[in-house]
Design a protein around this motif. Structure first.
Motif: not given
Length: 296
Positions: A133-134, A140, A143, A147, A215
């Motif tokens: 996921a980014g 998001e 994300a 992260w 993720l």
């Protein structure tokens, strides 16, 4: 359908949909006699006959099948042939562009009396082996949480590994024994200097694994993330409480108010860490976040 009175032979028509599966009794308007009308069983006339319309979704909800939908009037065979032709054109176009590597299987024709007609599935694009996921489409939540957990894991691993690598139990034991009136055991040295670096290292590794699955939006990733957050809720107060106990042991006759100040500091730091973690657990368990996590 056409019906006929068995008593006076008067005939008429009635909609098939008005006749239930077990039949229906009608009164003849001419002779006033009652007779039963049974629902006709239509036989399949083609391989495309079905009891569920692929266009409007109308269903007979029984074994009766049809070639032409009695509700929207679409001919099932014509509609399915058009769909198959469109799918064949799409496959030829994609093959010419080199976007697919293998041709999909030909669609299986439905058998008589089947409840559903299945069209040939669209070609599935080949997904990369690793998708994380980014923030390509803006902020998001998945994300951000994932992260953020990676960053925490890296910090914990750095602190923990530094403590483990610099932990020399024998040297620390000799140094403390020289400064103390009583000999210091190896277990005391480990609990005081080696235990928490190992905890930070192992917990940092667990957080990193959970963040990786999270993720990737794996089914176990969300549960693992909730697990490490709840573990942090327990570890943070324990760490602060252990530091408070060590301070009491090492301090030499502090004033009574110093105990209160240190205890207040322990409670304050624990609250500042635990409350956001509990809010994060509630957020991860919310229906909106779960829907977003599963559907991307």
């Amino acid at each position: 359908m056409r019906i006929e009175c068995p008593h006076c032979k008067a005939s008429g028509t009635i909609n098939d949909l008005e006749i239930p599966e077990e039949g229906r009794y009608l009164n003849c308007p001419r002779c006033k006699e009652s007779f039963q009308v049974k629902k006709p069983r239509r036989q399949m006339t083609s391989a495309y006959a079905t009891n569920t319309c692929p266009s409007c979704g109308y269903s007979t909800c029984c074994e009766e099948v049809f070639d032409q939908c009695p509700q929207c009037g679409v001919v099932v065979k014509t509609l399915m042939e058009q769909r198959f032709a469109q799918q064949a054109q799409q496959r030829e176009h994609q093959t010419s562009l080199g976007q697919i590597h293998a041709a999909p299987l030909a669609p299986a024709l439905p058998t008589g009396g089947s409840k559903y007609l299945r069209s040939d599935p669209d070609p599935v694009e080949k997904k990369p082996l690793l998708t994380l996921a980014g923030f390509g489409n803006g902020f998001e939540p998945v994300a951000a949480v994932g992260w953020g957990a990676v960053l925490v894991a890296v910090i914990l691993l750095a602190i923990g590994l530094k403590g483990v690598l610099h932990y020399h139990g024998t040297d620390i034991q000799l140094q403390l024994s020289e400064q103390s009136l009583e000999p210091v055991s190896a277990w005391q040295v480990f609990w005081g200097y080696g235990f928490w670096p190992w905890v930070a290292t192992l917990f940092g590794g667990a957080v990193l694994v959970a963040a990786f699955g999270f993720l990737q939006r794996q089914a176990w990733g969300l549960q693992a993330m909730e697990g490490v957050v709840l573990a942090a809720v327990v570890l943070v107060p324990l760490y602060e409480l252990a530091g408070y106990v060590v301070w009491i042991v090492k301090s030499i006759a502090p004033p009574w108010w110093a105990y209160l100040v240190e205890l207040f500091s322990v409670l304050l730091i624990s609250s500042l860490c635990v409350v956001p973690l509990l809010l994060l657990v509630q957020y991860l368990r919310g229906d909106r976040f779960n829907h977003r996590y599963r559907n991307g």
